[in-house]
Design a protein around this motif. Structure first.
Motif, PDB file in Angstrom:
ATOM      1  N   LEU A  25       0.821  -1.204   0.000  1.00  0.00           N
ATOM      2  CA  LEU A  25       0.000   0.000   0.000  1.00  0.00           C
ATOM      3  C   LEU A  25       0.856   1.254   0.000  1.00  0.00           C
ATOM      4  O   LEU A  25       0.682   2.143  -0.845  1.00  0.00           O
ATOM      5  N   VAL A  26       1.797   1.353   0.938  1.00  0.00           N
ATOM      6  CA  VAL A  26       2.600   2.577   1.030  1.00  0.00           C
ATOM      7  C   VAL A  26       3.576   2.692  -0.125  1.00  0.00           C
ATOM      8  O   VAL A  26       3.910   3.805  -0.563  1.00  0.00           O
ATOM      9  N   ALA A  27       4.026   1.553  -0.657  1.00  0.00           N
ATOM     10  CA  ALA A  27       4.872   1.604  -1.851  1.00  0.00           C
ATOM     11  C   ALA A  27       4.091   2.216  -3.006  1.00  0.00           C
ATOM     12  O   ALA A  27       4.635   2.993  -3.811  1.00  0.00           O
ATOM     13  N   GLY A  28       2.800   1.899  -3.077  1.00  0.00           N
ATOM     14  CA  GLY A  28       1.948   2.484  -4.103  1.00  0.00           C
ATOM     15  C   GLY A  28       1.770   3.984  -3.954  1.00  0.00           C
ATOM     16  O   GLY A  28       1.480   4.677  -4.934  1.00  0.00           O
ATOM     17  N   TYR A  29       1.938   4.486  -2.739  1.00  0.00           N
ATOM     18  CA  TYR A  29       1.882   5.932  -2.516  1.00  0.00           C
ATOM     19  C   TYR A  29       3.118   6.634  -3.079  1.00  0.00           C
ATOM     20  O   TYR A  29       3.118   7.854  -3.220  1.00  0.00           O
ATOM     21  N   GLY A  30       4.186   5.878  -3.318  1.00  0.00           N
ATOM     22  CA  GLY A  30       5.410   6.465  -3.843  1.00  0.00           C
ATOM     23  C   GLY A  30       6.450   6.808  -2.805  1.00  0.00           C
ATOM     24  O   GLY A  30       7.325   7.637  -3.054  1.00  0.00           O
ATOM     25  N   VAL A  31       6.394   6.167  -1.615  1.00  0.00           N
ATOM     26  CA  VAL A  31       7.386   6.474  -0.586  1.00  0.00           C
ATOM     27  C   VAL A  31       8.775   6.051  -1.053  1.00  0.00           C
ATOM     28  O   VAL A  31       8.931   5.143  -1.866  1.00  0.00           O
ATOM     29  N   ASP A  32       9.785   6.706  -0.509  1.00  0.00           N
ATOM     30  CA  ASP A  32      11.175   6.422  -0.865  1.00  0.00           C
ATOM     31  C   ASP A  32      11.780   5.318  -0.008  1.00  0.00           C
ATOM     32  O   ASP A  32      12.773   4.706  -0.398  1.00  0.00           O
ATOM     33  N   GLY A  33      11.212   5.086   1.169  1.00  0.00           N
ATOM     34  CA  GLY A  33      11.747   4.053   2.044  1.00  0.00           C
ATOM     35  C   GLY A  33      10.694   3.586   3.025  1.00  0.00           C
ATOM     36  O   GLY A  33       9.759   4.322   3.360  1.00  0.00           O
ATOM     37  N   ILE A  34      10.853   2.330   3.471  1.00  0.00           N
ATOM     38  CA  ILE A  34       9.941   1.733   4.445  1.00  0.00           C
ATOM     39  C   ILE A  34      10.766   1.216   5.617  1.00  0.00           C
ATOM     40  O   ILE A  34      11.669   0.394   5.440  1.00  0.00           O
ATOM     41  N   ILE A  35      10.454   1.703   6.800  1.00  0.00           N
ATOM     42  CA  ILE A  35      11.144   1.293   8.026  1.00  0.00           C
ATOM     43  C   ILE A  35      10.348   0.158   8.650  1.00  0.00           C
ATOM     44  O   ILE A  35       9.138   0.284   8.868  1.00  0.00           O
ATOM     45  N   THR A  36      11.005  -0.958   8.960  1.00  0.00           N
ATOM     46  CA  THR A  36      10.294  -2.166   9.336  1.00  0.00           C
ATOM     47  C   THR A  36      11.086  -3.041  10.293  1.00  0.00           C
ATOM     48  O   THR A  36      12.320  -3.095  10.222  1.00  0.00           O
ATOM     49  N   ASN A  37      10.367  -3.735  11.171  1.00  0.00           N
ATOM     50  CA  ASN A  37      10.984  -4.722  12.044  1.00  0.00           C
ATOM     51  C   ASN A  37      11.275  -6.019  11.297  1.00  0.00           C
ATOM     52  O   ASN A  37      12.085  -6.828  11.750  1.00  0.00           O
ATOM     53  N   ARG A  38      10.573  -6.222  10.175  1.00  0.00           N
ATOM     54  CA  ARG A  38      10.697  -7.461   9.402  1.00  0.00           C
ATOM     55  C   ARG A  38      11.090  -7.104   7.965  1.00  0.00           C
ATOM     56  O   ARG A  38      10.272  -7.180   7.039  1.00  0.00           O
ATOM     57  N   PRO A  39      12.339  -6.726   7.788  1.00  0.00           N
ATOM     58  CA  PRO A  39      12.754  -6.200   6.484  1.00  0.00           C
ATOM     59  C   PRO A  39      12.666  -7.213   5.351  1.00  0.00           C
ATOM     60  O   PRO A  39      12.453  -6.826   4.200  1.00  0.00           O
TER      61      PRO A  39
END
Length: 298
Positions: free
Chosen positions: A268-282
């Motif tokens: 979902l957020v990748a579809g928004y066009g974000v440059d990076g995703i911070i995650t506990n489960r990379p």
């Protein structure tokens, strides 16, 4: 203000034309993999105790280039990597120092904190893991050739922590051209703290944690390169609004979002066009969205 065009691709399926907007990362890096950069939150903290060297090692094992951490200061002025203001949740401080509630980081010396077990709470296999100093943490990142998204945690508790953090990074070789160009971002929820970092060392890339109103973005663009909101506060229009501004290093401002652990949310957020995703489960996020070679640019 820098306007960024939205790329569009057309896919025909069973004779029906389907329009799908490409992410900002794809538009900017057409020769890269599909998705945004993946940042291991407090290391790969879904699989190892957060903010420990073990979590850094796990991120490296998973092939994750970017690692996020939190920096605080001890009673005797050392910088340590820990998220909470209190040592209680992630160490055995209650057992070792039972009479020193509320066990705040700022009330303990570095030597005292070094005695604590920061791994057993997560699993017996991590018994004996320690709270690392900032020096130890960046040394481990260097060993793995990783990159650092460093959060100044609660800077109001630690006057001067911005200058001190930059000094430690400089002493450890992390403020040379190579690191500053593409391996380091300093972020905080405190806008004044980030403004201070930018004033002290303008070459260092910075990020603001939060979702400021679009009307305030021109001010933020003067001292921060990134706007890094929680995923629940995001929309495609907000991401586009951030991208429309040029940051202090002459490039379009970026958006890194947190903390995304589920594959569907990552998509979902990748579809928004974000440059990076911070995650506990990379690994989960990377498998869900792919990863650009270096979306979080220097």
């Amino acid at each position: 203000m820098h306007a960024r065009a939205v790329a569009v691709t057309t896919t025909a399926l069973l004779g029906v034309a389907l329009l799908a907007p490409l992410s900002h990362a794809r538009a900017a890096h057409a020769d890269d993999a599909d998705g945004p950069s993946v940042i291991a939150h407090r290391g790969a903290s879904g699989y190892a105790p957060e903010n420990t060297l073990a979590a850094v090692d796990k991120a490296a094992e998973l092939g994750i280039r970017w690692v996020e951490n939190d920096v605080q200061r001890t009673k005797d002025g050392r910088l340590v990597v820990l998220h909470d203001n209190s040592l209680r949740r992630t160490t055995d401080v209650e057992e070792v120092f039972p009479d020193r509630a509320p066990w705040n980081v700022k009330d303990f010396t570095a030597a005292e904190i070094a005695r604590l077990d920061a791994g057993s709470w997560f699993g017996s296999e991590y018994a004996g893991a320690r709270v690392p100093t900032l020096e130890q943490f960046v040394d481990r990142l260097e060993h793995h050739h990783q990159k650092l998204l460093l959060e100044l945690k609660s800077p109001g508790l630690y006057p001067g922590i911005e200058q001190q953090t930059l000094k430690v990074l400089a002493n450890e070789g992390w403020l040379d051209r190579h690191h500053v160009a593409g391996r380091l971002v300093v972020q905080s929820f405190d806008a004044d703290s980030i403004r201070t970092v930018h004033g002290l060392k303008p070459a260092v890339k910075t990020g603001f944690l939060g979702t400021p109103p679009v009307s305030d973005l021109p001010e933020y663009a003067e001292f921060t390169d990134q706007i890094n909101p929680s995923y629940g506060s995001l929309s495609m229009s907000y991401v586009s609004s951030v991208h429309a501004f040029t940051g202090p290093h002459g490039r379009p401002m970026e958006v890194l979002t947190w903390t995304v652990d589920a594959a569907d949310t990552a998509r979902l957020v990748a579809g928004y066009g974000v440059d990076g995703i911070i995650t506990n489960r990379p690994d989960v996020v990377r498998d869900a969205v792919g990863e650009a070679e270096d979306t979080v640019r220097g």
